[in-house]
Each structure stands twice: as C-alpha cells, then as structure tokens.
Design a protein around this motif. Structure first.
Motif, PDB file in Angstrom:
ATOM      1  N   PRO A 140       0.833  -1.219   0.000  1.00  0.00           N
ATOM      2  CA  PRO A 140       0.000   0.000   0.000  1.00  0.00           C
ATOM      3  C   PRO A 140       0.858   1.256   0.000  1.00  0.00           C
ATOM      4  O   PRO A 140       1.939   1.289   0.589  1.00  0.00           O
ATOM      5  CB  PRO A 140      -0.806  -0.133   1.291  1.00  0.00           C
ATOM      6  N   ASP A 141       0.362   2.280  -0.667  1.00  0.00           N
ATOM      7  CA  ASP A 141       1.076   3.545  -0.707  1.00  0.00           C
ATOM      8  C   ASP A 141       0.470   4.509   0.304  1.00  0.00           C
ATOM      9  O   ASP A 141      -0.428   4.151   1.081  1.00  0.00           O
ATOM     10  CB  ASP A 141       1.053   4.134  -2.120  1.00  0.00           C
ATOM     11  N   VAL A 142       0.950   5.749   0.287  1.00  0.00           N
ATOM     12  CA  VAL A 142       0.513   6.723   1.286  1.00  0.00           C
ATOM     13  C   VAL A 142      -0.957   7.083   1.096  1.00  0.00           C
ATOM     14  O   VAL A 142      -1.663   7.389   2.075  1.00  0.00           O
ATOM     15  CB  VAL A 142       1.416   7.980   1.211  1.00  0.00           C
ATOM     16  N   VAL A 143      -1.468   7.019  -0.148  1.00  0.00           N
ATOM     17  CA  VAL A 143      -2.876   7.335  -0.380  1.00  0.00           C
ATOM     18  C   VAL A 143      -3.771   6.291   0.275  1.00  0.00           C
ATOM     19  O   VAL A 143      -4.798   6.622   0.900  1.00  0.00           O
ATOM     20  CB  VAL A 143      -3.148   7.436  -1.892  1.00  0.00           C
ATOM     21  N   THR A 144      -3.401   5.033   0.158  1.00  0.00           N
ATOM     22  CA  THR A 144      -4.186   3.967   0.792  1.00  0.00           C
ATOM     23  C   THR A 144      -4.210   4.124   2.302  1.00  0.00           C
ATOM     24  O   THR A 144      -5.271   4.018   2.940  1.00  0.00           O
ATOM     25  CB  THR A 144      -3.602   2.595   0.419  1.00  0.00           C
ATOM     26  N   TYR A 145      -3.048   4.378   2.898  1.00  0.00           N
ATOM     27  CA  TYR A 145      -2.990   4.579   4.348  1.00  0.00           C
ATOM     28  C   TYR A 145      -3.791   5.798   4.774  1.00  0.00           C
ATOM     29  O   TYR A 145      -4.501   5.767   5.794  1.00  0.00           O
ATOM     30  CB  TYR A 145      -1.531   4.726   4.796  1.00  0.00           C
ATOM     31  N   ASN A 146      -3.698   6.885   4.013  1.00  0.00           N
ATOM     32  CA  ASN A 146      -4.426   8.108   4.384  1.00  0.00           C
ATOM     33  C   ASN A 146      -5.930   7.893   4.373  1.00  0.00           C
ATOM     34  O   ASN A 146      -6.639   8.381   5.267  1.00  0.00           O
ATOM     35  CB  ASN A 146      -4.061   9.240   3.423  1.00  0.00           C
ATOM     36  N   CYS A 147      -6.427   7.174   3.373  1.00  0.00           N
ATOM     37  CA  CYS A 147      -7.869   6.914   3.304  1.00  0.00           C
ATOM     38  C   CYS A 147      -8.340   6.094   4.502  1.00  0.00           C
ATOM     39  O   CYS A 147      -9.372   6.412   5.121  1.00  0.00           O
ATOM     40  CB  CYS A 147      -8.207   6.184   2.009  1.00  0.00           C
ATOM     41  N   LEU A 148      -7.585   5.067   4.840  1.00  0.00           N
ATOM     42  CA  LEU A 148      -7.993   4.205   5.951  1.00  0.00           C
ATOM     43  C   LEU A 148      -7.840   4.914   7.294  1.00  0.00           C
ATOM     44  O   LEU A 148      -8.706   4.787   8.180  1.00  0.00           O
ATOM     45  CB  LEU A 148      -7.159   2.921   5.924  1.00  0.00           C
ATOM     46  N   ILE A 149      -6.774   5.670   7.475  1.00  0.00           N
ATOM     47  CA  ILE A 149      -6.578   6.413   8.724  1.00  0.00           C
ATOM     48  C   ILE A 149      -7.672   7.454   8.897  1.00  0.00           C
ATOM     49  O   ILE A 149      -8.230   7.628   9.999  1.00  0.00           O
ATOM     50  CB  ILE A 149      -5.184   7.058   8.734  1.00  0.00           C
ATOM     51  N   ASN A 150      -8.023   8.154   7.832  1.00  0.00           N
ATOM     52  CA  ASN A 150      -9.076   9.162   7.921  1.00  0.00           C
ATOM     53  C   ASN A 150     -10.416   8.531   8.270  1.00  0.00           C
ATOM     54  O   ASN A 150     -11.182   9.071   9.076  1.00  0.00           O
ATOM     55  CB  ASN A 150      -9.172   9.910   6.589  1.00  0.00           C
ATOM     56  N   GLY A 151     -10.719   7.370   7.663  1.00  0.00           N
ATOM     57  CA  GLY A 151     -11.963   6.691   7.990  1.00  0.00           C
ATOM     58  C   GLY A 151     -12.006   6.219   9.434  1.00  0.00           C
ATOM     59  O   GLY A 151     -13.044   6.317  10.101  1.00  0.00           O
ATOM     60  N   CYS A 152     -10.883   5.717   9.937  1.00  0.00           N
ATOM     61  CA  CYS A 152     -10.845   5.266  11.332  1.00  0.00           C
ATOM     62  C   CYS A 152     -10.973   6.443  12.295  1.00  0.00           C
ATOM     63  O   CYS A 152     -11.643   6.344  13.337  1.00  0.00           O
ATOM     64  CB  CYS A 152      -9.548   4.507  11.601  1.00  0.00           C
ATOM     65  N   CYS A 153     -10.353   7.577  11.985  1.00  0.00           N
ATOM     66  CA  CYS A 153     -10.454   8.742  12.865  1.00  0.00           C
ATOM     67  C   CYS A 153     -11.878   9.294  12.889  1.00  0.00           C
ATOM     68  O   CYS A 153     -12.367   9.716  13.945  1.00  0.00           O
ATOM     69  CB  CYS A 153      -9.479   9.827  12.408  1.00  0.00           C
ATOM     70  N   LYS A 154     -12.552   9.301  11.751  1.00  0.00           N
ATOM     71  CA  LYS A 154     -13.913   9.821  11.715  1.00  0.00           C
ATOM     72  C   LYS A 154     -14.902   8.926  12.440  1.00  0.00           C
ATOM     73  O   LYS A 154     -15.953   9.401  12.885  1.00  0.00           O
ATOM     74  CB  LYS A 154     -14.355  10.002  10.261  1.00  0.00           C
ATOM     75  N   THR A 155     -14.579   7.632  12.567  1.00  0.00           N
ATOM     76  CA  THR A 155     -15.461   6.703  13.282  1.00  0.00           C
ATOM     77  C   THR A 155     -14.950   6.402  14.693  1.00  0.00           C
ATOM     78  O   THR A 155     -15.349   5.402  15.294  1.00  0.00           O
ATOM     79  CB  THR A 155     -15.595   5.398  12.479  1.00  0.00           C
ATOM     80  N   ASN A 156     -14.056   7.267  15.199  1.00  0.00           N
ATOM     81  CA  ASN A 156     -13.555   7.178  16.584  1.00  0.00           C
ATOM     82  C   ASN A 156     -12.765   5.899  16.860  1.00  0.00           C
ATOM     83  O   ASN A 156     -12.707   5.442  18.005  1.00  0.00           O
ATOM     84  CB  ASN A 156     -14.706   7.296  17.595  1.00  0.00           C
ATOM     85  N   ARG A 157     -12.142   5.330  15.839  1.00  0.00           N
ATOM     86  CA  ARG A 157     -11.294   4.151  16.025  1.00  0.00           C
ATOM     87  C   ARG A 157      -9.840   4.613  16.006  1.00  0.00           C
ATOM     88  O   ARG A 157      -9.065   4.285  15.122  1.00  0.00           O
ATOM     89  CB  ARG A 157     -11.580   3.133  14.933  1.00  0.00           C
ATOM     90  N   ILE A 158      -9.489   5.403  17.021  1.00  0.00           N
ATOM     91  CA  ILE A 158      -8.162   6.013  17.049  1.00  0.00           C
ATOM     92  C   ILE A 158      -7.082   4.971  17.293  1.00  0.00           C
ATOM     93  O   ILE A 158      -5.932   5.129  16.849  1.00  0.00           O
ATOM     94  CB  ILE A 158      -8.123   7.113  18.133  1.00  0.00           C
ATOM     95  N   GLY A 159      -7.424   3.879  17.980  1.00  0.00           N
ATOM     96  CA  GLY A 159      -6.436   2.826  18.208  1.00  0.00           C
ATOM     97  C   GLY A 159      -5.988   2.190  16.899  1.00  0.00           C
ATOM     98  O   GLY A 159      -4.790   2.000  16.656  1.00  0.00           O
ATOM     99  N   ARG A 160      -6.959   1.869  16.048  1.00  0.00           N
ATOM    100  CA  ARG A 160      -6.629   1.282  14.748  1.00  0.00           C
ATOM    101  C   ARG A 160      -5.869   2.291  13.885  1.00  0.00           C
ATOM    102  O   ARG A 160      -4.937   1.925  13.158  1.00  0.00           O
ATOM    103  CB  ARG A 160      -7.926   0.850  14.057  1.00  0.00           C
TER     104      ARG A 160
END
Length: 465
Positions: A307-327
C-alpha cells in the motif's frame, strides 16, 4: 438559406463572416490554423451553415487533429454550460454528493417547468441541441469536404461532446458507426477511448450508462483492461453502488483472470468505503463499511501488494472519523515500519480527531511532529482545528501564537477562524495580544480572498453588494 440576397441572421446575434474568412485564407494559400478554429467555433455558436469546399491541394494545410479537437472541445464550454455552472468557475469548491441521474425524469421536469437539480440545472436545452447538431455536422463535414482522416483522438472528443450533452441514443449510434470502420478508416473505438468515456459518464452522474458502456466494449471489439475495470469501479463507488462494484472486483479476483486487481483497485474501494461511510445515517452501516475497508486492506497485504501513502491516508481518515483512534495509530506505526512516509493529509486526520475530542495537546504534538520530521508543510487546514479548540477551552494566548505562526508560514487564516480568535480575545480583554500591523495584513488577505471568490461566484457577488 439566403433570402433576397442577404445572409440569414443566426439564433444568437449577428454573425462574423467565418466561412468567408476560410475562403480568403484558402485562396491566399496562407491558412491561419488557430484563427480558423476560432472562427468556426463562432459560426457554430451562431448557427451558421457549413458550405465551404476548398480546392483539394489545401486540404491537409487547413485542418489538423489539434484544430478539430480544439473546435470540438469549445462546443460544450460555450453551449452546454450556464454561467452558474461549476465548470465555468476557476475555484476550489465542495461538490454535493454525486447521484445517479434519470434522463427521462429530467426531460419530463423540463417539459412541465419543474426544478431540475444536479449537473443539468440551469441548462438551456435549445443551446444543447444546437451544440450537438453542429458538432456532428462539423465532424462529418470536415471528413467529407476536406478529406480529413479522423483518428482515435478526434473520435474520442466527438464522443465526449455527446456524453456531455447527455444524448445517449446519439452516443451509441456514433460509437457503432465508428467501430465499423470502412474503406477510408479503421476501427477508431479503442480500449483507451472507452475508458475515457466511462470516466466521463461517471462524472456526469450517468453511472448505469457507464456500466453499460463497460459491458458493451466487446461489442465495439475492445478488450477491457485493468484501467477500464478501475474506472468503472470508481464510477460505481461514487454513487454508492457498492454491490455492483464488489461484483466487478470479484470478477477481477478470480483465479487466472486476465485483468487481476492492482494497488489502485484496492485503494479505490478502501477510499470509497471510508469516504461514504459517514453519509449513511446508521451507525451499524458505518461500522460495516469501515470493517469492509479494513478487510480489503488486510486482503491487499495478503495478496502481496504494497500500500502507498494514499491507501494509508484513506484508511486512517476513515478510522479517525469513526472514533477508532487505536486502529488509526496502528496504521500510522505500520507506515513507519514499511518506510512509507506520511504527509500532511495523514497528520491532519489525527489533528482533526484530537481537536474534536478536546485532546488539544495531542493535536499540537502531531503538528510539531509533522514540522520536525519534515513530513509536510502545515497549512490552514492543519492549524484551524487546533485554534478553534484552544479558543473553546480558554487558551487564547496559545491560539494567538498559532495564528502568528500560520501567518508567518505564508498562509492567511480563514475569516471565521480570525473572528473566533478576535471574539475570544475581546471576551477576556486581551485584544492587545494581536499586533495592529498583523491584523491589518490578515484582514487585507481575507478581503483579497473574498474579492477573488466574488469574481467566479455571481450569486455571492449579488449577496455581498
């Protein structure tokens, strides 16, 4: 037709003698290609007939592929879009979520005088029909009278005009005609052309038509490749047709399939699941889509993709918006281990989360980490959430320091952010913390920004005046 020896007036005003200009240049032997294209565009807009047939030895000197493409690209710009269309505005603007359009319903609404929303709003159907008729007439006129050989690029541009005009019956007939070939031309419909048309149909909100174009590629003797699959999947995900997108993805993932998925295929699905998760009103649906995104990410790693930085950014942003800060933190640490360098978008996701849950110190730490490690240049989107949170908890001095730091970095704070800071200082009686010279520069920058926006947004210009 001419009446009493006079030229007919056009539908939209007086006409420059465009075709006389072409005759003059042809007879003089010095054709100006750029001016000829502009004059023909003017003749098309004003509904002038094409009746020029110059001598054969000037054919290739007048029309080239670039000139024909220039004329075809100018037709949607001048005839399909209204002054309120986003396509005429040179600015960044948040679009409303794309939805699948129903062309029959839009036609009935126009006939009954009902309000039409979406990309077809404020269009003049008379001008659209004129543009489509003149575009097809020009396309075949150049081929017939000037012996011009159309190629893949000109065929693609003509098909794009039909797509932007939302006339699917003309679109399909044109593709059938171009795919048959003939004595003078070969098959002009290629896989690259169909991929571009699928993307254009998706941008217009005609996703079902885009999927139909994808399935009819074999009818036009084209073989879909991984780029065509990715384009179709992205168009389906944009309107929320995730089941159809997963079906195409499942076809690609079959053993021995000629178009296996790549990194971009997984990134499209992951980003779409995370982006549209918050648009659902159900918490269960949100959790389900974020789970699907994480499942695809693990499947991506299992298949050996990096995975590249775009893939990580999309998943990190989705986890932060759904309050899954641990993931999200696990993914951030995993990026470091895989030597995938985070950027400003990565840090902004954490900054927005920590600012929303009143963990301002953690947000400031992420801002300092981004600056110290050189992983990006903080912008207004990085400072704004922290400044708002500091003002809410009464730490006005730190908010002022961040405003000064933002200005020294070459950015101007947003108008609402500047008002929040000024109101907080006024409540606590600390207006002297802001330097007058700094306030003058910030207010001047905000006024310049508003002035630029007013130039491209007529509705805002009326409200502000």
């Amino acid at each position: 037709m001419e009446k009493n020896g006079q030229r007919p007036k056009g539908r939209y005003g007086p006409h420059p003698y465009a075709l006389d200009f072409i005759r003059t240049k042809v007879n003089s032997g010095r054709p100006n290609i750029c001016n000829i294209g502009n004059q023909v565009v003017a003749a098309i807009i004003q509904n002038r007939p094409f009746d020029t047939a110059p001598s054969p030895h000037h054919h290739q000197r007048i029309w080239t592929s670039e000139t024909v493409i220039q004329v075809l690209r100018s037709i949607p710009l001048h005839l399909f879009q209204s002054s309120r269309s986003i396509g005429r505005q040179n600015t960044f603007r948040h679009r409303s979520p794309l939805k699948q359009r129903n062309l029959k319903q839009e036609t009935l609404k126009y006939q009954t005088g009902s309000l039409i929303l979406g990309s077809a709003a404020h269009r003049d159907p008379t001008r659209v029909n004129l543009g489509l008729e003149k575009a097809l007439e020009f396309y075949y006129w150049v081929e017939t009278h000037f012996d011009f050989q159309h190629n893949e690029q000109t065929c693609k541009e003509m098909a794009l005009v039909l797509v932007k005009g939302n006339r699917m019956n003309l679109f399909w007939d044109f593709l059938k005609n171009m795919s048959r070939g003939g004595d003078k031309r070969s098959n002009l419909v290629t896989t690259v052309t169909m991929t571009c048309l699928i993307k254009a149909l998706g941008d217009e909100g005609l996703v079902n038509e885009a999927l139909s174009a994808f399935y009819r590629m074999k009818q036009f003797r084209c073989k879909p490749d991984v780029f065509a699959y990715n384009t179709a999947i992205y168009a389906l995900c944009r309107v929320g047709f995730f089941k159809k997108a997963k079906f195409l993805f499942g076809q690609m993932d079959l053993p021995g399939f000629r178009c296996p998925p790549d990194v971009f295929t997984y990134t499209i699905l992951i980003s779409s699941y995370c982006r549209y998760a918050m648009e659902t009103g159900s918490r269960k649906a949100i959790r389900r889509r974020v789970w699907e995104a994480n499942h695809l990410f693990r499947l991506m790693l299992f298949k050996g993709f990096v995975p590249d930085v775009v893939t990580y950014n999309c998943l990190i942003n989705g986890c932060c918006k759904t309050n899954r800060i641990g993931r999200a933190s696990e993914l951030f640490d995993e990026m470091t281990k895989r030597e995938c360098v985070p950027n400003r978008v990565t840090y902004d996701s954490f900054i927005r989360y920590y600012s929303a849950v009143n963990e301002v110190d953690r947000a400031i730490e992420m801002l300092k980490m981004m600056r110290e490690k050189g992983h990006g240049v903080p912008s207004s989107s990085s400072y704004t959430p922290i400044i708002h949170s500091l003002c809410e908890v009464g730490r006005v001095e730190e908010a002022v320091d961040l405003v000064v730091e933002l200005f020294e970095g070459g950015s101007i704070p947003r108008e609402y952010t500047y008002e929040v800071v000024c109101n907080a200082l006024e409540r606590e009686g600390k207006m002297d913390l802001l330097d007058e010279n700094l306030c003058r520069h910030i207010e001047s920058g905000i006024e310049n920004r508003i002035r630029q926006v007013k130039k491209v947004k007529p509705t805002m210009r009326r409200e502000m005046s």
